[in-house]
Design a protein around this motif. Structure first.
Motif, PDB file in Angstrom:
ATOM      1  N   PHE A  73      12.855   7.896  23.955  1.00 39.66           N
ATOM      2  CA  PHE A  73      13.560   8.340  22.752  1.00 39.66           C
ATOM      3  C   PHE A  73      13.144   7.516  21.527  1.00 39.66           C
ATOM      4  O   PHE A  73      13.107   8.034  20.404  1.00 39.66           O
ATOM      5  N   VAL A  74      12.833   6.237  21.729  1.00 42.50           N
ATOM      6  CA  VAL A  74      12.296   5.427  20.629  1.00 42.50           C
ATOM      7  C   VAL A  74      10.973   6.015  20.158  1.00 42.50           C
ATOM      8  O   VAL A  74      10.728   6.169  18.957  1.00 42.50           O
ATOM      9  N   GLY A  75      10.107   6.350  21.113  1.00 44.69           N
ATOM     10  CA  GLY A  75       8.833   6.963  20.766  1.00 44.69           C
ATOM     11  C   GLY A  75       9.012   8.306  20.090  1.00 44.69           C
ATOM     12  O   GLY A  75       8.283   8.643  19.151  1.00 44.69           O
ATOM     13  N   PHE A  76       9.986   9.091  20.543  1.00 40.94           N
ATOM     14  CA  PHE A  76      10.262  10.398  19.948  1.00 40.94           C
ATOM     15  C   PHE A  76      10.633  10.260  18.473  1.00 40.94           C
ATOM     16  O   PHE A  76      10.084  10.959  17.610  1.00 40.94           O
ATOM     17  N   MET A  77      11.546   9.367  18.163  1.00 36.35           N
ATOM     18  CA  MET A  77      11.962   9.178  16.772  1.00 36.35           C
ATOM     19  C   MET A  77      10.802   8.681  15.917  1.00 36.35           C
ATOM     20  O   MET A  77      10.620   9.118  14.776  1.00 36.35           O
ATOM     21  N   THR A  78      10.011   7.769  16.485  1.00 34.53           N
ATOM     22  CA  THR A  78       8.841   7.267  15.754  1.00 34.53           C
ATOM     23  C   THR A  78       7.839   8.375  15.503  1.00 34.53           C
ATOM     24  O   THR A  78       7.261   8.475  14.414  1.00 34.53           O
ATOM     25  N   ALA A  79       7.624   9.249  16.493  1.00 32.20           N
ATOM     26  CA  ALA A  79       6.658  10.340  16.360  1.00 32.20           C
ATOM     27  C   ALA A  79       7.059  11.292  15.254  1.00 32.20           C
ATOM     28  O   ALA A  79       6.225  11.725  14.438  1.00 32.20           O
ATOM     29  N   VAL A  80       8.333  11.656  15.190  1.00 32.72           N
ATOM     30  CA  VAL A  80       8.796  12.595  14.174  1.00 32.72           C
ATOM     31  C   VAL A  80       8.648  11.998  12.782  1.00 32.72           C
ATOM     32  O   VAL A  80       8.133  12.649  11.852  1.00 32.72           O
ATOM     33  N   VAL A  81       9.076  10.749  12.621  1.00 33.15           N
ATOM     34  CA  VAL A  81       8.991  10.103  11.303  1.00 33.15           C
ATOM     35  C   VAL A  81       7.537   9.954  10.867  1.00 33.15           C
ATOM     36  O   VAL A  81       7.176  10.270   9.727  1.00 33.15           O
ATOM     37  N   CYS A  82       6.678   9.486  11.772  1.00 34.34           N
ATOM     38  CA  CYS A  82       5.270   9.278  11.433  1.00 34.34           C
ATOM     39  C   CYS A  82       4.570  10.586  11.078  1.00 34.34           C
ATOM     40  O   CYS A  82       3.706  10.619  10.199  1.00 34.34           O
ATOM     41  N   SER A  83       4.932  11.664  11.753  1.00 36.03           N
ATOM     42  CA  SER A  83       4.288  12.949  11.494  1.00 36.03           C
ATOM     43  C   SER A  83       4.585  13.458  10.093  1.00 36.03           C
ATOM     44  O   SER A  83       3.809  14.223   9.527  1.00 36.03           O
ATOM     45  N   ILE A  84       5.709  13.029   9.531  1.00 35.46           N
ATOM     46  CA  ILE A  84       6.069  13.444   8.177  1.00 35.46           C
ATOM     47  C   ILE A  84       5.553  12.457   7.134  1.00 35.46           C
ATOM     48  O   ILE A  84       5.053  12.841   6.077  1.00 35.46           O
ATOM     49  N   VAL A  85       5.637  11.174   7.441  1.00 27.85           N
ATOM     50  CA  VAL A  85       5.345  10.135   6.452  1.00 27.85           C
ATOM     51  C   VAL A  85       3.862   9.790   6.364  1.00 27.85           C
ATOM     52  O   VAL A  85       3.325   9.589   5.262  1.00 27.85           O
ATOM     53  N   MET A  86       3.164   9.709   7.502  1.00 30.34           N
ATOM     54  CA  MET A  86       1.797   9.191   7.512  1.00 30.34           C
ATOM     55  C   MET A  86       0.780  10.034   6.738  1.00 30.34           C
ATOM     56  O   MET A  86      -0.005   9.481   5.952  1.00 30.34           O
ATOM     57  N   PRO A  87       0.717  11.365   6.922  1.00 30.79           N
ATOM     58  CA  PRO A  87      -0.324  12.134   6.226  1.00 30.79           C
ATOM     59  C   PRO A  87      -0.312  11.981   4.699  1.00 30.79           C
ATOM     60  O   PRO A  87      -1.383  11.763   4.107  1.00 30.79           O
ATOM     61  N   PRO A  88       0.857  12.065   4.016  1.00 29.09           N
ATOM     62  CA  PRO A  88       0.832  11.848   2.559  1.00 29.09           C
ATOM     63  C   PRO A  88       0.355  10.451   2.164  1.00 29.09           C
ATOM     64  O   PRO A  88      -0.372  10.295   1.165  1.00 29.09           O
ATOM     65  N   LEU A  89       0.749   9.446   2.941  1.00 28.03           N
ATOM     66  CA  LEU A  89       0.317   8.079   2.628  1.00 28.03           C
ATOM     67  C   LEU A  89      -1.194   7.931   2.778  1.00 28.03           C
ATOM     68  O   LEU A  89      -1.857   7.298   1.941  1.00 28.03           O
ATOM     69  N   LEU A  90      -1.755   8.512   3.833  1.00 27.09           N
ATOM     70  CA  LEU A  90      -3.196   8.433   4.050  1.00 27.09           C
ATOM     71  C   LEU A  90      -3.954   9.201   2.973  1.00 27.09           C
ATOM     72  O   LEU A  90      -5.025   8.767   2.529  1.00 27.09           O
ATOM     73  N   PHE A  91      -3.412  10.321   2.534  1.00 25.46           N
ATOM     74  CA  PHE A  91      -4.060  11.091   1.467  1.00 25.46           C
ATOM     75  C   PHE A  91      -4.066  10.302   0.158  1.00 25.46           C
ATOM     76  O   PHE A  91      -5.093  10.230  -0.532  1.00 25.46           O
ATOM     77  N   ARG A  92      -2.941   9.708  -0.184  1.00 24.07           N
ATOM     78  CA  ARG A  92      -2.858   8.932  -1.431  1.00 24.07           C
ATOM     79  C   ARG A  92      -3.765   7.707  -1.388  1.00 24.07           C
ATOM     80  O   ARG A  92      -4.253   7.255  -2.429  1.00 24.07           O
ATOM     81  N   ALA A  93      -3.982   7.179  -0.172  1.00 23.27           N
ATOM     82  CA  ALA A  93      -4.872   6.033  -0.026  1.00 23.27           C
ATOM     83  C   ALA A  93      -6.336   6.436  -0.003  1.00 23.27           C
ATOM     84  O   ALA A  93      -7.220   5.577   0.037  1.00 23.27           O
ATOM     85  N   GLY A  94      -6.600   7.752  -0.033  1.00 23.99           N
ATOM     86  CA  GLY A  94      -7.966   8.243  -0.021  1.00 23.99           C
ATOM     87  C   GLY A  94      -8.635   8.211   1.331  1.00 23.99           C
ATOM     88  O   GLY A  94      -9.858   8.326   1.431  1.00 23.99           O
ATOM     89  N   LEU A  95      -7.831   8.086   2.397  1.00 25.17           N
ATOM     90  CA  LEU A  95      -8.403   7.982   3.739  1.00 25.17           C
ATOM     91  C   LEU A  95      -8.612   9.341   4.397  1.00 25.17           C
ATOM     92  O   LEU A  95      -9.389   9.456   5.346  1.00 25.17           O
ATOM     93  N   ILE A  96      -7.887  10.352   3.948  1.00 24.31           N
ATOM     94  CA  ILE A  96      -8.123  11.719   4.416  1.00 24.31           C
ATOM     95  C   ILE A  96      -8.342  12.615   3.209  1.00 24.31           C
ATOM     96  O   ILE A  96      -7.860  12.329   2.110  1.00 24.31           O
ATOM     97  N   GLU A  97      -9.076  13.705   3.420  1.00 24.89           N
ATOM     98  CA  GLU A  97      -9.547  14.519   2.296  1.00 24.89           C
ATOM     99  C   GLU A  97      -8.601  15.638   1.909  1.00 24.89           C
ATOM    100  O   GLU A  97      -8.828  16.312   0.909  1.00 24.89           O
ATOM    101  N   PHE A  98      -7.563  15.876   2.658  1.00 22.69           N
ATOM    102  CA  PHE A  98      -6.683  17.000   2.364  1.00 22.69           C
ATOM    103  C   PHE A  98      -5.236  16.550   2.383  1.00 22.69           C
ATOM    104  O   PHE A  98      -4.875  15.593   3.064  1.00 22.69           O
ATOM    105  N   GLN A  99      -4.430  17.257   1.613  1.00 25.37           N
ATOM    106  CA  GLN A  99      -2.996  16.977   1.586  1.00 25.37           C
ATOM    107  C   GLN A  99      -2.263  18.122   2.271  1.00 25.37           C
ATOM    108  O   GLN A  99      -2.420  19.282   1.912  1.00 25.37           O
ATOM    109  N   THR A 100      -1.476  17.796   3.264  1.00 24.60           N
ATOM    110  CA  THR A 100      -0.740  18.818   4.004  1.00 24.60           C
ATOM    111  C   THR A 100       0.525  19.186   3.263  1.00 24.60           C
ATOM    112  O   THR A 100       1.274  18.317   2.808  1.00 24.60           O
ATOM    113  N   ALA A 101       0.779  20.491   3.123  1.00 29.00           N
ATOM    114  CA  ALA A 101       1.983  20.954   2.439  1.00 29.00           C
ATOM    115  C   ALA A 101       3.222  20.496   3.204  1.00 29.00           C
ATOM    116  O   ALA A 101       3.198  20.321   4.424  1.00 29.00           O
ATOM    117  N   ALA A 102       4.315  20.329   2.461  1.00 29.00           N
ATOM    118  CA  ALA A 102       5.538  19.793   3.058  1.00 29.00           C
ATOM    119  C   ALA A 102       6.040  20.649   4.206  1.00 29.00           C
ATOM    120  O   ALA A 102       6.480  20.123   5.241  1.00 29.00           O
TER     121      ALA A 102
END
Length: 226
Positions: A73-102
């Motif tokens: 359950f700890v991993g589950f909560m971490t997975a959900v949060v990371c799936s929402i938070v990580m992609p925008p952060l990586l895009f703003r840091a220039g590490l990925i080339e696309f921004q995923t819609a909300a």
């Protein structure tokens, strides 16, 4: 002593695997094998995520299924949060080339959470059924069952048109292309992605038996000498 402090190594390891996997899944594996472009079927996250099963199995072996489920359950909560938070952060840091819609992020988070929770709990159950048999049966069959279910649930919910109610479709994923990029069978791209992901999970599951055996044997020795 609360749950997090008592079982901190397992909690930390699970969180680390999930965070690393949610970051590395944004980066395709570059290279070719024959005529197969690895970037079309694999991301680096496929190499780290299977170790979540190793953490679950070791926790199950050490403390039993109840504790293993709580760590899941700890991993589950971490997975959900990371799936929402990580992609925008990586895009703003220039590490990925696309921004995923909300709304796509929400669908990916739902797929990631559902797949993780279902697969890991299945792993705990299968492991517990087989824990008194040969040392390798419980971890290998638990991980294999969990890996198949994880792949089916994640890629279906995230990309299949049948789950469009959970968020907008990914048009590129739904386009037809040769299976695995090289076979003379036309199928949707997400099916090839799923097969590539599952192949790596199954290979990692076999190699993960090595650290599992070493750690479990060490625990057994400590129990005997205590």
């Amino acid at each position: 002593m609360n749950f997090f402090s008592r079982y901190l190594p397992f909690v930390a390891a699970m969180a680390l695997v999930v965070v690393a996997s949610n970051i590395l899944v944004q980066f395709p594996v570059q290279g070719t094998v024959g005529g197969l472009s690895l970037a079309d079927i694999l991301t680096w996250g496929a190499f780290t995520y299977p170790f979540a099963f190793l953490v679950t199995d070791l926790a199950n072996r050490r403390y039993g299924p109840a504790v293993a489920r709580r760590i899941v359950f700890v991993g589950f909560m971490t997975a959900v949060v990371c799936s929402i938070v990580m992609p925008p952060l990586l895009f703003r840091a220039g590490l990925i080339e696309f921004q995923t819609a909300a709304d796509r992020l929400v669908r990916i988070a739902a797929a990631s959470g559902a797949a993780f929770l279902t697969a890991q709990l299945l792993d705990v159950t299968v492991f517990n059924w087989l824990r008194r048999q040969s040392w390798w049966r419980a971890p290998i069959f638990g991980t294999l069952a969990g890996s198949v279910v994880d792949t089916v649930v994640f890629f279906s919910v995230a990309f299949s048109a049948a789950f469009a109610f959970s968020g907008p479709n990914d048009a590129f994923a739904l386009e037809t292309a040769p299976l695995l990029g090289v076979l003379p069978i036309e199928t949707m791209r997400w099916v090839s992605w799923a097969l590539g992901d599952l192949s790596v999970k199954l290979i990692i599951a076999v190699f993960a038996l090595i650290p599992y055996r070493l750690i479990a044997a060490r625990w057994s020795q400590k129990t005997v000498t205590a």
